[in-house]
Design a protein around this motif. Sequence first.
Motif, PDB file in Angstrom:
ATOM      1  N   ILE A   1     100.160  14.141  88.872  1.00  0.00           N
ATOM      2  CA  ILE A   1      99.319  14.253  87.683  1.00  0.00           C
ATOM      3  C   ILE A   1      98.708  12.882  87.408  1.00  0.00           C
ATOM      4  N   SER A   2      97.405  12.880  87.110  1.00  0.00           N
ATOM      5  CA  SER A   2      96.722  11.613  86.850  1.00  0.00           C
ATOM      6  C   SER A   2      97.298  10.950  85.606  1.00  0.00           C
ATOM      7  N   PRO A   3      97.240   9.635  85.546  1.00  0.00           N
ATOM      8  CA  PRO A   3      97.751   8.929  84.367  1.00  0.00           C
ATOM      9  C   PRO A   3      97.143   9.448  83.058  1.00  0.00           C
ATOM     10  N   PHE A   4      95.906   9.854  83.099  1.00  0.00           N
ATOM     11  CA  PHE A   4      95.230  10.338  81.894  1.00  0.00           C
ATOM     12  C   PHE A   4      95.874  11.618  81.353  1.00  0.00           C
ATOM     13  N   PHE A   5      96.449  12.432  82.234  1.00  0.00           N
ATOM     14  CA  PHE A   5      97.017  13.723  81.835  1.00  0.00           C
ATOM     15  C   PHE A   5      98.548  13.737  81.843  1.00  0.00           C
ATOM     16  N   GLN A   6      99.189  12.575  82.047  1.00  0.00           N
ATOM     17  CA  GLN A   6     100.651  12.506  82.041  1.00  0.00           C
ATOM     18  C   GLN A   6     101.191  13.071  80.733  1.00  0.00           C
ATOM     19  N   GLY A   7     102.185  13.947  80.834  1.00  0.00           N
ATOM     20  CA  GLY A   7     102.802  14.525  79.656  1.00  0.00           C
ATOM     21  C   GLY A   7     102.049  15.717  79.081  1.00  0.00           C
ATOM     22  N   LEU A   8     100.877  16.016  79.623  1.00  0.00           N
ATOM     23  CA  LEU A   8     100.076  17.148  79.137  1.00  0.00           C
ATOM     24  C   LEU A   8     100.036  18.304  80.117  1.00  0.00           C
ATOM     25  N   VAL A   9     100.203  17.989  81.416  1.00  0.00           N
ATOM     26  CA  VAL A   9      99.985  18.980  82.468  1.00  0.00           C
ATOM     27  C   VAL A   9     101.074  18.866  83.522  1.00  0.00           C
ATOM     28  N   GLU A  10     101.449  20.019  84.076  1.00  0.00           N
ATOM     29  CA  GLU A  10     102.334  20.066  85.240  1.00  0.00           C
ATOM     30  C   GLU A  10     101.733  21.077  86.213  1.00  0.00           C
ATOM     31  N   VAL A  11     101.598  20.681  87.478  1.00  0.00           N
ATOM     32  CA  VAL A  11     101.083  21.592  88.499  1.00  0.00           C
ATOM     33  C   VAL A  11     102.251  22.027  89.371  1.00  0.00           C
ATOM     34  N   ILE A  12     102.447  23.332  89.442  1.00  0.00           N
ATOM     35  CA  ILE A  12     103.472  23.899  90.312  1.00  0.00           C
ATOM     36  C   ILE A  12     102.854  23.979  91.711  1.00  0.00           C
ATOM     37  N   PRO A  13     103.531  23.500  92.756  1.00  0.00           N
ATOM     38  CA  PRO A  13     102.920  23.532  94.090  1.00  0.00           C
ATOM     39  C   PRO A  13     102.461  24.951  94.455  1.00  0.00           C
ATOM     40  N   PRO A  14     101.235  25.084  94.952  1.00  0.00           N
ATOM     41  CA  PRO A  14     100.703  26.401  95.334  1.00  0.00           C
ATOM     42  C   PRO A  14     101.584  27.058  96.394  1.00  0.00           C
ATOM     43  N   PHE A  15     101.571  28.376  96.387  1.00  0.00           N
ATOM     44  CA  PHE A  15     102.375  29.099  97.358  1.00  0.00           C
ATOM     45  C   PHE A  15     101.603  30.317  97.844  1.00  0.00           C
ATOM     46  N   GLN A  16     101.754  30.597  98.984  1.00  0.00           N
ATOM     47  CA  GLN A  16     102.460  30.145 100.160  1.00  0.00           C
ATOM     48  C   GLN A  16     101.640  29.026 100.804  1.00  0.00           C
ATOM     49  N   ASN A  17     102.316  27.993 101.201  1.00  0.00           N
ATOM     50  CA  ASN A  17     101.668  26.871 101.873  1.00  0.00           C
ATOM     51  C   ASN A  17     102.575  26.422 103.015  1.00  0.00           C
ATOM     52  N   PRO A  18     102.187  26.575 104.280  1.00  0.00           N
ATOM     53  CA  PRO A  18     100.852  26.950 104.739  1.00  0.00           C
ATOM     54  C   PRO A  18     100.525  28.415 104.428  1.00  0.00           C
ATOM     55  N   ALA A  19      99.244  28.634 104.221  1.00  0.00           N
ATOM     56  CA  ALA A  19      98.744  29.969 103.897  1.00  0.00           C
ATOM     57  C   ALA A  19      98.267  30.668 105.165  1.00  0.00           C
ATOM     58  N   GLN A  20      98.275  31.968 105.107  1.00  0.00           N
ATOM     59  CA  GLN A  20      97.783  32.779 106.223  1.00  0.00           C
ATOM     60  C   GLN A  20      96.453  33.405 105.816  1.00  0.00           C
ATOM     61  N   LEU A  21      95.526  33.500 106.743  1.00  0.00           N
ATOM     62  CA  LEU A  21      94.280  34.222 106.466  1.00  0.00           C
ATOM     63  C   LEU A  21      94.627  35.652 106.080  1.00  0.00           C
ATOM     64  N   GLY A  22      93.925  36.192 105.119  1.00  0.00           N
ATOM     65  CA  GLY A  22      94.173  37.558 104.683  1.00  0.00           C
ATOM     66  C   GLY A  22      95.189  37.676 103.554  1.00  0.00           C
ATOM     67  N   THR A  23      95.772  36.559 103.137  1.00  0.00           N
ATOM     68  CA  THR A  23      96.696  36.566 101.999  1.00  0.00           C
ATOM     69  C   THR A  23      96.132  35.643 100.912  1.00  0.00           C
ATOM     70  N   ALA A  24      96.630  35.781  99.717  1.00  0.00           N
ATOM     71  CA  ALA A  24      96.164  34.942  98.608  1.00  0.00           C
ATOM     72  C   ALA A  24      97.062  33.713  98.465  1.00  0.00           C
ATOM     73  N   ILE A  25      96.460  32.617  98.019  1.00  0.00           N
ATOM     74  CA  ILE A  25      97.214  31.416  97.657  1.00  0.00           C
ATOM     75  C   ILE A  25      97.354  31.459  96.133  1.00  0.00           C
ATOM     76  N   ASN A  26      98.579  31.359  95.652  1.00  0.00           N
ATOM     77  CA  ASN A  26      98.868  31.409  94.220  1.00  0.00           C
ATOM     78  C   ASN A  26      98.949  30.007  93.643  1.00  0.00           C
ATOM     79  N   PHE A  27      98.258  29.799  92.529  1.00  0.00           N
ATOM     80  CA  PHE A  27      98.250  28.516  91.834  1.00  0.00           C
ATOM     81  C   PHE A  27      98.771  28.714  90.425  1.00  0.00           C
ATOM     82  N   GLU A  28      99.523  27.728  89.936  1.00  0.00           N
ATOM     83  CA  GLU A  28     100.033  27.740  88.569  1.00  0.00           C
ATOM     84  C   GLU A  28      99.910  26.338  87.992  1.00  0.00           C
ATOM     85  N   ILE A  29      99.362  26.265  86.791  1.00  0.00           N
ATOM     86  CA  ILE A  29      99.267  25.001  86.079  1.00  0.00           C
ATOM     87  C   ILE A  29      99.840  25.217  84.686  1.00  0.00           C
TER      88      ILE A  29
END
Length: 165
Positions: free
Chosen positions: A57-85
């Motif tokens: 998280i950038s210093p500007f957003f410290q304490g305001l935001v958390e990014v959960i690592p996207p899944f599945q990574n590595p991703a396969q073609l034909g499947t969705a990559i899930n993101f959570e913030i």
Amino acid sequence: MKFIPTYLLMLIVAISACTSNDAQREFENDAYQNPSGITQTTVQGEVISEDPDDWRISPFFQGLVEVIPPFQNPAQLGTAINFEIQITGVQGVSGLDVRVRFPNGAFSSLYTSTSSQLEPGLTTFQIDPIALSQDGSDNLARGLHRIFFFDFNQRLISYGDIEVE
């Protein structure tokens, strides 16, 4: 009780601001490097191995935001990559614009929030790995891609790498 002279207080504030700006500049310099390594995750989002350069998280957003690592990574073609913030701060974040940077330096938007203000809580979205391709082809979708999270003021929130197999 001793009082700090006004000029000394202003100097301390100025030095703190410079340090903060330097940290933000360093974070952005790191972000614009070529993708390298991934935080490997399962289909369920379990982290298998962590890349310490991913999803900071950038210093500007410290304490305001958390990014959960996207899944599945590595991703396969034909499947969705899930993101959570996760917005953890009381003051919201001014929107979310997620982009991929192509090898030629051009950016393409992958997701834009419909809300101009992200309120505290979890925001989730999915991306088709083919969207990471500059021309929509399977061949260009495969490989390592750097993903950027910006707010609507074009301030960098986080970045990380996705591999498509």
